[in-house]
Motif scaffolding. Structure first.
Motif: not given
Length: 392
Positions: A294-296, A282-288
């Motif tokens: 978003r997921w990190f 699973w890859k990061h989904v950067p953001g707020y």
């Protein structure tokens, strides 16, 4: 990140067992012999007494574990904890509570057997973490490590399941200087231990609300429907890597991530599952951090969807990284199970499948740290909960 105030972030039910609830009342069963007593009259807690505290705690939780084992447990004799007398022993109130606890666990053992699961042996070891003494009251904090061996009912079961739990026992010294247990409770964020008592039934009805977040359908808990197995390696995600990560760090936490266990931290279950998913691709989904789309997660910062039970569910569905399964027995390695214990509409706990044997998924999780517990055991312990199964 410790100041998060989201309503659902890492939300956990306060699971008050019958033992924990009744034990509070047990304090009143002993008179307050300390009233007016001089300091010199107070009993001393030396190394020998501390060792007795530990031995009695070990006996209490060994008795609970033994109640789950499919073999004669006491040979007609008293339970181990009931044999203590003199310097350290159970109060009469706690003795009755533990009798009821073992009966409840006996019933659980029978339910498991009817569903094709048995334990052939059990081993419990309790270590003493610290003892705090004030007058005639001693608060003893212990760690329980328990291993149960699966009986080969179908022949495909894993070797063992195990967990680590934390407890606090309160002892009061009576007029004769005998220390008696008056209260036993789970501490930290630990729950869902194999030998822990089930939560009381609730009549709570979830209020109808309007929300724009994705709502996952509940999964049935009926017995073992036909399931399509996953391709565990060679695809977009490496599900065996997810399982290997979870089974490596189920009790020895990865120092590369924060640990959200402990009082007020909210629980580490979803943080742990997110780490395993990340290990499998699973890859990061950067953001707020507050944005559930978003997921990190790193050592320094984590999105709410990385560590929050409900927020993870919202991200998983919105991102299409998961699909919902109709039945918990359809789960395979790398799939995720969430539980809403009191059916109030807000999920409480997250687990990941690390093994599937003869149609039965086995789950590994934090809070309480647990390795390869069968879904059969979980639903037998919490038959009134709502379950949500996700194919990852």
């Amino acid at each position: 990140m410790k100041s998060r105030k989201l309503k659902h972030t890492r939300r956990r039910a306060t699971i008050l067992t019958a033992a924990a609830t009744s034990a509070v009342a047990g304090v009143a069963l002993l008179p307050n012999w300390n009233a007016g007593a001089s300091t010199a009259a107070e009993p001393q807690v030396d190394a020998k007494t501390k060792a007795a505290f530990q031995s009695l705690a070990d006996a209490v939780f060994t008795d609970r574990t033994n109640a789950l084992v499919d073999q004669p447990r006491h040979g007609g004799k008293k339970a181990l904890a009931g044999r203590f007398s003199g310097k350290v022993e159970l109060s009469s109130g706690i003795g009755r509570i533990e009798d009821a606890a073992r009966k409840q666990l006996d019933d659980r053992r029978n339910r498991l057997a009817s569903n094709g699961e048995k334990y052939s042996a059990g081993s419990t070891k309790v270590t003493l973490d610290r003892t705090q003494v004030k007058g005639r009251t001693a608060v003893v904090v212990v760690t329980e490590n328990t291993t149960l061996t699966y009986a080969k009912v179908t022949g495909g079961e894993p070797g063992t399941t195990g967990f680590q739990a934390h407890h606090e026992l309160t002892f009061r010294a009576d007029k004769q200087g005998t220390w008696k247990v008056t209260k036993i409770r789970e501490t930290g964020d630990g729950y869902l231990a194999v030998n822990q008592l089930a939560q009381p039934k609730t009549t709570t009805v979830a209020a109808k609300t309007t929300t724009t977040t994705p709502a996952a359908p509940r999964a049935a808990i009926t017995k073992r429907p036909t399931a399509v197995p996953k391709k565990l390696t060679g695809g977009e995600y490496d599900y065996q890597a997810m399982a290997a990560y979870a089974e490596k760090y189920w009790t020895n936490y990865n120092p590369a991530y924060p640990n959200f266990n402990g009082a007020g931290a909210g629980g580490d279950c979803t943080n742990f599952v997110s780490q395993a998913l990340k290990a499998g691709g699973w890859k990061h989904v950067p953001g707020y951090v507050y944005d559930y789309t978003r997921w990190f997660g790193t050592a320094d910062i984590q999105s709410h969807s990385f560590v929050g039970v409900n927020e993870w569910s919202w991200f998983a569905q919105n991102s299409k990284r998961t699909t919902s399964l109709a039945n918990v027995y359809q789960m395979d390695v790398g799939d995720v199970l969430q539980v809403d214990f009191n059916k109030d509409g807000s999920k409480d706990h997250t687990m990941i499948v690390t093994s599937r044997r003869n149609g039965v998924p086995y789950l590994t999780y934090h809070s309480t740290n647990t390795l390869r517990r069968s879904v059969t055991s979980i639903i037998s312990s919490y038959p009134n909960a709502a379950y949500y199964a996700y194919r990852t």
